[in-house]
Design a protein around this motif. Structure first.
Motif, PDB file in Angstrom:
ATOM      1  N   CYS A  68      30.845  55.814  34.754  1.00  0.00           N
ATOM      2  CA  CYS A  68      31.914  54.838  34.454  1.00  0.00           C
ATOM      3  C   CYS A  68      32.152  54.774  32.949  1.00  0.00           C
ATOM      4  CB  CYS A  68      31.549  53.451  34.977  1.00  0.00           C
ATOM      5  SG  CYS A  68      31.091  53.410  36.714  1.00  0.00           S
ATOM      6  N   ALA A  69      31.068  54.797  32.183  1.00  0.00           N
ATOM      7  CA  ALA A  69      31.178  54.667  30.724  1.00  0.00           C
ATOM      8  C   ALA A  69      31.727  55.950  30.100  1.00  0.00           C
ATOM      9  CB  ALA A  69      29.814  54.317  30.127  1.00  0.00           C
ATOM     10  N   ALA A  83      37.347  42.262  41.363  1.00  0.00           N
ATOM     11  CA  ALA A  83      35.966  41.808  41.535  1.00  0.00           C
ATOM     12  C   ALA A  83      35.312  41.301  40.255  1.00  0.00           C
ATOM     13  CB  ALA A  83      35.140  42.932  42.155  1.00  0.00           C
ATOM     14  N   VAL A  84      36.059  40.566  39.455  1.00  0.00           N
ATOM     15  CA  VAL A  84      35.521  39.899  38.268  1.00  0.00           C
ATOM     16  C   VAL A  84      36.000  38.452  38.354  1.00  0.00           C
ATOM     17  CG1 VAL A  84      35.532  39.794  35.736  1.00  0.00           C
ATOM     18  CG2 VAL A  84      35.642  42.019  36.901  1.00  0.00           C
ATOM     19  N   GLY A  85      35.119  37.511  38.089  1.00  0.00           N
ATOM     20  CA  GLY A  85      35.480  36.088  38.172  1.00  0.00           C
ATOM     21  C   GLY A  85      36.807  35.820  37.474  1.00  0.00           C
ATOM     22  N   ILE A  86      37.679  35.089  38.161  1.00  0.00           N
ATOM     23  CA  ILE A  86      39.034  34.943  37.645  1.00  0.00           C
ATOM     24  C   ILE A  86      39.078  33.971  36.461  1.00  0.00           C
ATOM     25  CG2 ILE A  86      39.671  33.052  39.251  1.00  0.00           C
ATOM     26  CD1 ILE A  86      41.967  35.982  38.293  1.00  0.00           C
ATOM     27  N   ALA A  87      39.775  34.376  35.406  1.00  0.00           N
ATOM     28  CA  ALA A  87      40.079  33.464  34.307  1.00  0.00           C
ATOM     29  C   ALA A  87      41.372  32.751  34.688  1.00  0.00           C
ATOM     30  CB  ALA A  87      40.255  34.240  33.007  1.00  0.00           C
ATOM     31  N   LYS A 128      36.853  51.661  39.972  1.00  0.00           N
ATOM     32  CA  LYS A 128      36.660  51.483  38.525  1.00  0.00           C
ATOM     33  C   LYS A 128      36.040  52.678  37.807  1.00  0.00           C
ATOM     34  CE  LYS A 128      32.035  49.525  38.676  1.00  0.00           C
ATOM     35  NZ  LYS A 128      31.174  49.863  37.557  1.00  0.00           N
ATOM     36  N   ALA A 162      35.388  56.358  30.726  1.00  0.00           N
ATOM     37  CA  ALA A 162      36.178  55.394  29.953  1.00  0.00           C
ATOM     38  C   ALA A 162      36.586  55.935  28.591  1.00  0.00           C
ATOM     39  CB  ALA A 162      35.386  54.096  29.773  1.00  0.00           C
ATOM     40  N   ILE A 213      34.370  32.737  32.023  1.00  0.00           N
ATOM     41  CA  ILE A 213      34.725  32.710  33.448  1.00  0.00           C
ATOM     42  C   ILE A 213      33.662  32.024  34.309  1.00  0.00           C
ATOM     43  CG2 ILE A 213      36.248  34.732  33.358  1.00  0.00           C
ATOM     44  CD1 ILE A 213      33.920  36.407  34.505  1.00  0.00           C
ATOM     45  N   SER A 266      38.501  46.556  38.865  1.00  0.00           N
ATOM     46  CA  SER A 266      37.749  45.773  37.879  1.00  0.00           C
ATOM     47  C   SER A 266      38.644  45.104  36.845  1.00  0.00           C
ATOM     48  CB  SER A 266      36.734  46.669  37.165  1.00  0.00           C
ATOM     49  OG  SER A 266      37.388  47.680  36.427  1.00  0.00           O
ATOM     50  N   THR A 267      39.938  45.395  36.894  1.00  0.00           N
ATOM     51  CA  THR A 267      40.880  44.778  35.944  1.00  0.00           C
ATOM     52  C   THR A 267      42.218  44.574  36.646  1.00  0.00           C
ATOM     53  OG1 THR A 267      41.708  46.928  35.221  1.00  0.00           O
ATOM     54  CG2 THR A 267      39.910  45.991  33.926  1.00  0.00           C
ATOM     55  N   ARG A 321      39.376  55.301  37.809  1.00  0.00           N
ATOM     56  CA  ARG A 321      40.623  54.617  37.464  1.00  0.00           C
ATOM     57  C   ARG A 321      41.815  55.580  37.402  1.00  0.00           C
ATOM     58  NH1 ARG A 321      39.592  49.594  33.348  1.00  0.00           N
ATOM     59  NH2 ARG A 321      41.821  49.884  33.190  1.00  0.00           N
ATOM     60  N   TRP A 330      31.028  45.833  28.580  1.00  0.00           N
ATOM     61  CA  TRP A 330      30.975  46.959  27.633  1.00  0.00           C
ATOM     62  C   TRP A 330      32.286  47.715  27.573  1.00  0.00           C
ATOM     63  CZ3 TRP A 330      32.131  51.218  30.273  1.00  0.00           C
ATOM     64  CH2 TRP A 330      31.672  51.380  31.582  1.00  0.00           C
ATOM     65  N   MET A 343      44.608  52.836  31.760  1.00  0.00           N
ATOM     66  CA  MET A 343      43.914  52.266  30.597  1.00  0.00           C
ATOM     67  C   MET A 343      44.146  50.758  30.498  1.00  0.00           C
ATOM     68  SD  MET A 343      42.774  55.162  29.169  1.00  0.00           S
ATOM     69  CE  MET A 343      42.345  54.744  27.461  1.00  0.00           C
ATOM     70  N   GLY A 344      43.271  50.100  29.775  1.00  0.00           N
ATOM     71  CA  GLY A 344      43.476  48.709  29.374  1.00  0.00           C
ATOM     72  C   GLY A 344      43.140  47.689  30.435  1.00  0.00           C
ATOM     73  N   TRP A 345      43.567  46.463  30.185  1.00  0.00           N
ATOM     74  CA  TRP A 345      43.226  45.324  31.046  1.00  0.00           C
ATOM     75  C   TRP A 345      44.473  44.757  31.624  1.00  0.00           C
ATOM     76  CZ3 TRP A 345      40.637  46.862  26.841  1.00  0.00           C
ATOM     77  CH2 TRP A 345      39.268  47.057  26.987  1.00  0.00           C
TER      78      TRP A 345
END
Lengths: 374, 374
Positions: free
Chosen positions: B347-348, B86-90, B45, B351, A263, B67-68, B48, A278, B372-374
């Motif tokens: 956060c971890a 808030a994550v750079g777009i693919a 995030k 998850a 990205i 975040s997803t 969630r 992570w 869950m998931g992306w």
């Protein structure tokens, strides 16, 4: 390797399993252990899917190992009947164990102290419930279990009475080895520990019908499984970088990767940014103390070929940072292109993914759903 | 604290959220930022869940961060309309973004390079689709973004044209601070970075309608949010041990714990064994490099009172090992009794749990399901 077109079209990050490698790993260990006269009780905890169990077990009556009662219940619902729950039993969980046993599932439980043994025999008496209990033997000082020579071994087995089935040990300490000789010695130590405990029981006229040993490293290096009923191993299904460092597999044996998209870049620093943090790779840094530290995972091209010396150096929740070495330029990694990351620890990486995508041997696409929770 | 009886009856390990503390944390930061004339765009995030969003946002039109795209879709389905991914777009994810925008969701995306900006404007033109794009500014050299003074800032904004909305920075580097002065300086640096980038855009006649800054530490220490449209923060909802080490909260502000059962002891070594391994606690060792290393988490009694100097020292998949200090005896921790473990990184740890158990302020029990998931 040719990459089927569907691999490009799925949203990243996602977990990819290579079925051909998975099958090869499973067959290899089965043949190895059986050629030594042993039998496997595969641990299902790495992938926790019904489909993987199908590859690992010839039929649903074959012995398997699980790490949670949630797995035991899911595999029981799918028809599996011989399951070892390989974590010391908490007394409050006996009710769920009893429910499964009433349904005809031979769910074995594990313990290593008198308080647990009394809880089992009290519950058994109160509810007229049979249990099948393994006593955990500590063969390497790394976690739970009692020493083969511990006086309480006999007391615990007597307390369990007819509920006592066998002895179990897990040489988690073998993860600290990285030579064939050390692994062979560790495998022998595992077997000797349960053999010695069994002799003591027999000297007290206590029959021990199962001796169970195993870990992925010792299952691959053990040379003599005589008097051992079953060998347990789990992560060999997919292998990972920790196992590569120990010397049990090579890159090409690792059947699991996380597919990720580039990205961005930080050209000043020589960083490539990806959409796998992570949350997709896991926080596991199992290779940190090993001969080769792979950061958060080894970087491969999308076709699986290994990019020497490139790993995911740091992560946040949904970002990965790959620090390029001199052999690479940011331009080699265009925004939008994909990479695959090999995991440090397959069990931990799989745990982050409720769904796995499977590259079948014929190039087709399948999905497997993970059994979640406890 | 009195513990409601239901806490004893759930199977361990499980994630417990204390609603009273959660509410207090949320109200505290909201009041703080608003008293300085700022507005929050909370990051969803950490937990969630739809229920947590209800506490964090006064109504469904209020701005939030995710975040997803899986979160964006779930919150959109629940009626939320203003979301920053808030994550750079693919580039391959633009289709999912467009689907949400067509439904009237003001989903903002983030980018920091020309390749992404071109992908956005090409997609927009080809599909006659409006986007709302934030450019990421790097205020602390820790991950993505471009420097406020980078020449390409103007080029990227011009490439985006009418799709350009604002500037965003995240001072993840503030996690390295542990004094109030350092945190105040970091918060100023975050704000100054976007103010300076905004001035450059305005000098080129490019209108920037939103300036967005934030991290939990800087949101709690910033003193001047003038010219800043919104402040983002996420983990403050529950806090954790990393935040305690930074100085943003105390033990009593941590609203999340993992409830665990004692399953054995190694008396020789002074170890207590529990049924919470890294599968329940996560592999996150975020306190390892901080002033106080909490291992895999701080140990508390079941009523939440902190057991000084006791932490989970090591874990395997479903086992935790607590090494007792001289102040404690194994007999203080009977088999079958329960403890609570405070997480290094909320956060971890969250998850790892598809379902959370909530201790409501009135003592009653609730459950929240994780997206869950992306």
């Amino acid at each position: 390797m040719t990459v089927p077109q569907w691999i490009d079209t799925l949203d990243t990050p996602y977990l990819l399993i290579d079925e051909a490698i998975l099958k090869r790993n499973i067959v290899h260990l089965k043949n190895r252990v059986e050629s030594l006269g042993g039998h496997l009780r595969p641990h299902l905890k790495t992938l926790r899917t019904l489909e993987a169990a199908d590859y690992l077990l010839a039929d649903k009556t074959r012995p398997a190992t699980v790490s949670t009662l949630a797995e035991a219940e899911a595999y029981a619902n799918a028809g599996y009947t011989d399951l070892l729950y390989a974590v010391g039993i908490a007394p409050a969980k006996l009710e769920r164990v009893a429910q499964l046993r009433k349904r005809g599932i031979n769910l074995h439980i594990l313990l290593d102290n008198m308080a647990q043994a009394k809880a089992v025999s009290d519950f058994a008496q109160k509810h007229q419930q049979d249990f099948s209990v393994f006593i955990e033997i500590d063969s390497d000082d790394h976690r739970g279990g009692i020493k083969p020579e511990a006086p309480e071994l006999i007391d615990i087995a007597q307390q369990l009475g007819r509920h006592f089935t066998g002895l179990m040990t897990h040489a988690g300490g073998s993860y600290g080895c990285n030579t064939a000789d050390a692994l062979k010695a560790f495998a022998k130590r595992e077997c000797d520990a349960v053999r010695s405990a069994k002799s003591r029981l027999e000297a007290s006229n206590i029959h021990c019908s199962i001796t169970s040993v195993g870990s992925t490293p010792t299952a691959h290096y053990g040379e003599d499984f005589s008097d051992i009923t079953e060998v347990r191993a789990g992560v060999y299904t997919t292998f990972d970088l920790v196992m590569k460092n120990i010397g049990v597999c090579d890159f090409s044996d690792i059947a699991m990767s996380v597919v990720t998209t580039i990205i961005g870049h930080n050209k000043e620093k020589g960083w490539v940014l990806t959409d796998s943090g992570w949350m997709a790779l896991s926080r596991d840094r199992g290779t940190a103390g090993q001969s080769k530290d792979f950061g958060y995972g080894q970087v491969c091209r999308q076709d699986g070929s290994v990019l020497t010396e490139l790993c995911v150096n740091s992560t946040s929740q949904e970002h990965g940072v790959i620090e390029l070495t001199e052999a690479y330029q940011p331009e080699d990694f265009p925004v939008g292109s994909q990479l695959r990351i090999l995991p440090n620890h397959a069990c931990a990486t799989a745990a982050m993914h409720p769904l796995y995508h499977i590259l079948m041997s014929d190039g087709s696409h399948n999905t497997w759903q993970r059994i979640m929770g406890w």
